[in-house]
Design a protein around this motif. Structure first.
Motif, short mmCIF file in Angstrom:
data_model
loop_
_atom_site.label_atom_id
_atom_site.label_comp_id
_atom_site.label_asym_id
_atom_site.label_seq_id
_atom_site.Cartn_x
_atom_site.Cartn_y
_atom_site.Cartn_z
N ALA A 54 64.11 49.45 34.08
CA ALA A 54 65.47 50.26 34.21
C ALA A 54 66.65 49.53 34.79
O ALA A 54 67.62 49.84 34.15
CB ALA A 54 64.99 51.62 34.82
N ALA A 55 66.64 48.97 35.71
CA ALA A 55 67.63 48.35 36.44
C ALA A 55 68.06 47.03 35.53
O ALA A 55 69.31 46.94 35.54
CB ALA A 55 67.31 47.71 37.87
N TYR A 56 67.24 46.39 34.96
CA TYR A 56 67.64 45.37 34.02
C TYR A 56 68.33 46.06 32.58
O TYR A 56 69.42 45.63 32.32
CB TYR A 56 66.26 44.59 33.31
CG TYR A 56 66.50 43.53 32.61
CD1 TYR A 56 67.17 42.35 32.81
CD2 TYR A 56 65.93 43.39 31.36
CE1 TYR A 56 67.26 41.45 31.68
CE2 TYR A 56 65.83 42.56 30.42
CZ TYR A 56 66.62 41.61 30.72
OH TYR A 56 66.76 40.37 29.96
N ALA A 57 67.84 47.06 32.28
CA ALA A 57 68.52 47.62 31.16
C ALA A 57 70.12 48.28 31.65
O ALA A 57 70.84 47.99 30.93
CB ALA A 57 67.66 49.02 30.72
N GLN A 58 70.28 48.73 32.80
CA GLN A 58 71.36 49.24 33.35
C GLN A 58 72.49 48.08 33.42
O GLN A 58 73.69 48.25 32.70
CB GLN A 58 71.33 50.05 34.48
CG GLN A 58 72.60 50.61 34.87
CD GLN A 58 72.55 51.53 36.11
OE1 GLN A 58 71.53 51.84 36.72
NE2 GLN A 58 73.68 52.20 36.41
N ALA A 59 71.94 46.90 33.76
CA ALA A 59 72.71 45.57 34.00
C ALA A 59 73.29 45.25 32.54
O ALA A 59 74.48 45.00 32.40
CB ALA A 59 72.23 44.67 34.71
N LEU A 60 72.41 45.12 31.61
CA LEU A 60 72.67 44.82 30.26
C LEU A 60 73.46 45.68 29.84
O LEU A 60 74.71 45.32 29.17
CB LEU A 60 71.33 44.54 29.56
CG LEU A 60 70.22 43.57 29.73
CD1 LEU A 60 69.09 43.91 29.17
CD2 LEU A 60 70.88 42.39 29.37
N TRP A 61 73.37 47.01 29.92
CA TRP A 61 74.18 48.18 29.33
C TRP A 61 75.64 47.77 29.74
O TRP A 61 76.75 47.77 29.02
CB TRP A 61 73.81 49.52 29.48
CG TRP A 61 74.75 50.45 29.12
CD1 TRP A 61 75.43 50.65 27.84
CD2 TRP A 61 75.16 51.55 29.78
NE1 TRP A 61 75.95 51.69 27.88
CE2 TRP A 61 76.02 52.42 29.38
CE3 TRP A 61 75.11 51.89 31.26
CZ2 TRP A 61 76.82 53.47 29.55
CZ3 TRP A 61 75.69 52.71 31.55
CH2 TRP A 61 76.42 53.69 31.12
N ARG A 62 75.62 47.72 31.27
CA ARG A 62 77.02 47.74 31.61
C ARG A 62 78.01 46.26 31.33
O ARG A 62 78.92 46.40 31.31
CB ARG A 62 76.92 47.66 33.22
CG ARG A 62 76.57 48.91 33.69
CD ARG A 62 77.33 50.00 33.71
NE ARG A 62 77.11 51.12 34.11
CZ ARG A 62 77.65 52.31 34.39
NH1 ARG A 62 78.88 52.17 34.23
NH2 ARG A 62 77.12 53.17 34.94
N LEU A 63 77.09 45.30 31.04
CA LEU A 63 77.67 44.07 30.40
C LEU A 63 77.86 43.98 28.83
O LEU A 63 78.22 43.05 28.23
CB LEU A 63 76.80 43.00 30.88
CG LEU A 63 76.69 42.79 32.32
CD1 LEU A 63 75.61 41.67 32.88
CD2 LEU A 63 78.16 42.13 32.84
N GLY A 64 77.55 45.15 27.97
CA GLY A 64 77.71 45.51 26.72
C GLY A 64 76.89 44.62 25.92
O GLY A 64 76.95 44.48 24.67
#
Length: 137
Positions: A54-64
């Motif tokens: 979930a943390a990985y997904a959020q970081a990826l999302w925030r980076l587009g």
């Protein structure tokens, strides 16, 4: 040099038992340090911790990096724990894409899993409102 320092700090925190990699990544996410969070999560594919995904997904999302974020959320949901939060994050992603029907669907899943969550309810309401606005336009 910065990456080396970051690796040393993260390794020290993990080795001394102060914080897990997931906690370090989550702290970076809270501080808006998305690239640092992503760096901490680089070996996420070897983890069986849904919170890590979930943390990985959020970081990826925030980076587009939406497709990669969706894949990480799929893995978090497959592993179990934090399913409600994974659906909330996916609803946020769908809202950012202006896919309000998809956001409503994800938020509805979050409400089912976390009926006490005001955030899930608000996400669902906002997504429905925007979807209805588009239909009525």
């Amino acid at each position: 040099m910065k990456k080396l320092l970051l690796v040393c700090v993260c390794a020290a925190a993990v080795l001394c038992g102060c914080m897990s990699k997931t906690e370090i990544a989550e702290r970076y996410l809270q501080q808006g340090e998305f690239e640092k969070a992503l760096f901490v999560c680089e070996d996420v594919k070897q983890s069986d911790d849904p919170a890590f995904y979930a943390a990985y997904a959020q970081a990826l999302w925030r980076l587009g990096r939406i497709k990669e974020a969706d894949a990480a959320l799929d893995q978090a949901l497959k592993l179990g724990i934090k399913k409600g939060w994974s659906h909330i994050l996916r609803a946020q992603i769908r809202m950012a894409e202006c896919n309000y029907a998809g956001a409503a669907k994800e938020a509805a899943e979050a409400v089912k899993l976390m009926p006490e969550s005001l955030l899930a309810k608000q996400m669902y309401g906002n997504a429905l409102k925007r979807e209805n606005t588009i239909r009525n336009a």
